[in-house]
Design an enzyme around this catalytic site. Sequence first.
Site, PDB file in Angstrom:
ATOM      1  N   ASP A  22       1.102  -4.257  23.478  1.00 53.88           N
ATOM      2  CA  ASP A  22       1.287  -5.385  24.295  1.00 53.88           C
ATOM      3  C   ASP A  22       0.522  -6.461  24.011  1.00 53.88           C
ATOM      4  OD1 ASP A  22       3.989  -4.516  25.270  1.00 53.88           O
ATOM      5  OD2 ASP A  22       2.962  -3.577  26.852  1.00 53.88           O
ATOM      6  N   ASN A  39       2.639 -13.791  29.613  1.00 51.92           N
ATOM      7  CA  ASN A  39       2.706 -13.000  30.727  1.00 51.92           C
ATOM      8  C   ASN A  39       2.378 -13.607  32.177  1.00 51.92           C
ATOM      9  OD1 ASN A  39       3.760 -10.691  29.617  1.00 51.92           O
ATOM     10  ND2 ASN A  39       1.895  -9.753  29.762  1.00 51.92           N
ATOM     11  N   ASP A  90      -8.875 -13.126  46.781  1.00 44.68           N
ATOM     12  CA  ASP A  90      -9.538 -12.737  45.462  1.00 44.68           C
ATOM     13  C   ASP A  90      -9.084 -13.804  44.417  1.00 44.68           C
ATOM     14  OD1 ASP A  90     -11.226 -11.021  47.080  1.00 44.68           O
ATOM     15  OD2 ASP A  90     -10.849  -9.254  45.394  1.00 44.68           O
ATOM     16  N   THR A 149       6.187  -7.769  35.010  1.00 44.16           N
ATOM     17  CA  THR A 149       6.107  -5.895  34.902  1.00 44.16           C
ATOM     18  C   THR A 149       4.789  -5.781  34.468  1.00 44.16           C
ATOM     19  OG1 THR A 149       7.147  -6.241  32.714  1.00 44.16           O
ATOM     20  CG2 THR A 149       8.700  -5.585  34.500  1.00 44.16           C
ATOM     21  N   TYR A 164       0.512  -7.465  35.105  1.00 44.10           N
ATOM     22  CA  TYR A 164      -0.493  -7.359  35.951  1.00 44.10           C
ATOM     23  C   TYR A 164       0.122  -7.777  37.605  1.00 44.10           C
ATOM     24  CZ  TYR A 164      -5.366  -8.563  37.714  1.00 44.10           C
ATOM     25  OH  TYR A 164      -6.408  -8.726  38.435  1.00 44.10           O
ATOM     26  N   SER A 165       1.021  -8.688  37.593  1.00 42.80           N
ATOM     27  CA  SER A 165       1.920  -9.078  38.777  1.00 42.80           C
ATOM     28  C   SER A 165       2.408  -7.835  39.523  1.00 42.80           C
ATOM     29  CB  SER A 165       3.048 -10.216  38.411  1.00 42.80           C
ATOM     30  OG  SER A 165       3.601 -10.244  39.470  1.00 42.80           O
ATOM     31  N   LEU A 166       2.983  -7.008  38.678  1.00 42.95           N
ATOM     32  CA  LEU A 166       3.747  -5.798  39.417  1.00 42.95           C
ATOM     33  C   LEU A 166       2.613  -4.953  40.101  1.00 42.95           C
ATOM     34  CD1 LEU A 166       6.245  -4.133  39.467  1.00 42.95           C
ATOM     35  CD2 LEU A 166       5.708  -2.808  37.564  1.00 42.95           C
ATOM     36  N   SER A 167       1.379  -4.728  39.276  1.00 42.90           N
ATOM     37  CA  SER A 167       0.221  -4.083  39.900  1.00 42.90           C
ATOM     38  C   SER A 167      -0.032  -4.505  41.439  1.00 42.90           C
ATOM     39  CB  SER A 167      -0.848  -3.937  39.127  1.00 42.90           C
ATOM     40  OG  SER A 167      -0.570  -3.232  37.874  1.00 42.90           O
TER      41      SER A 167
END
Length: 292
Positions: free
Chosen positions: A73, A147, A177, A188, A190-193
């Site tokens: 990716d 992304n 932060d 799906t 960094y946002s998802l994490s």
Amino acid sequence: MNKKFACIGIVGHPRHPSALATHEMLFHWLVARGYSVMVERQIAQDLGLKDAVTGSLAEIGQKADLAVVVGGDGNMLGAARVLARYDIKVIGVNRGNLGFLTDLDPDNALQQLADVLEGEYIDEQRFLLETIVHKENQQCRISTAINEVVLHPGKVAHMIEFEVYIDDRFAFSQRSDGLIIATPTGSTAYSLSAGGPILTPSLEAIALVPMFPHTLSARPLVINGNSTIRLKFSQIGSDLEISCDSQIALPIQEGEEVLIRRSDFHLNLIHPKDYSYFNTLSTKLGWSKKLF
């Protein structure tokens, strides 16, 4: 029937021999089938393809009909930010880890690609975000993201105080932060994490996801994809940055603001005919399996 292709570009930055072998296999296979092939210059040098037509990403975007990105990716994101400026379709062969954006299985890539080259594919347009760091009467710094755009501290983690304006109206202030501003494509990642929502690719929406907010009430917010987001800071005591796809970092200086909006460019991403977004969620991210 979808558009067929005459000139194919091969792009990506291989990190291990198996990925480079996939580049070489694709090149010889496409040439044998009579296609005009352009190879990203560094790949051609690594493979010793002295007679190949080579070019930069931008030149491939200008001249080719389809770009095949070999890698993970990260390779796709780096290539896509450039290729989105041109009238070219893009598909990926997964030689990375997750491969959420790179559909083609390297073990079955040639058969899948043969069908795609015959016009058997699904076409999607994925919008990008444009980020502008600016101060009145000074030159601004601009970048794009497929992304997400992320506000975060520079070298040392610390709390950030900022205000968020949406379409020039105050939305909220926050101590956290940082903040993730994600496209549906990036929902799906960094946002998802960080606890953000999954947005299906066709949605015209942007997700704003707080990073470790110092409050019990902060929640992700989904807004219209045509909205303009402005980040303001009362003061910048130490290093702050805006990063695009975790690949490009723009420093934020005292007195500067950050503007994030939908870019004029979009990525023409294509998939094999049997592609299913929800199946990809299941296989790549462990989305709930079918019960019956």
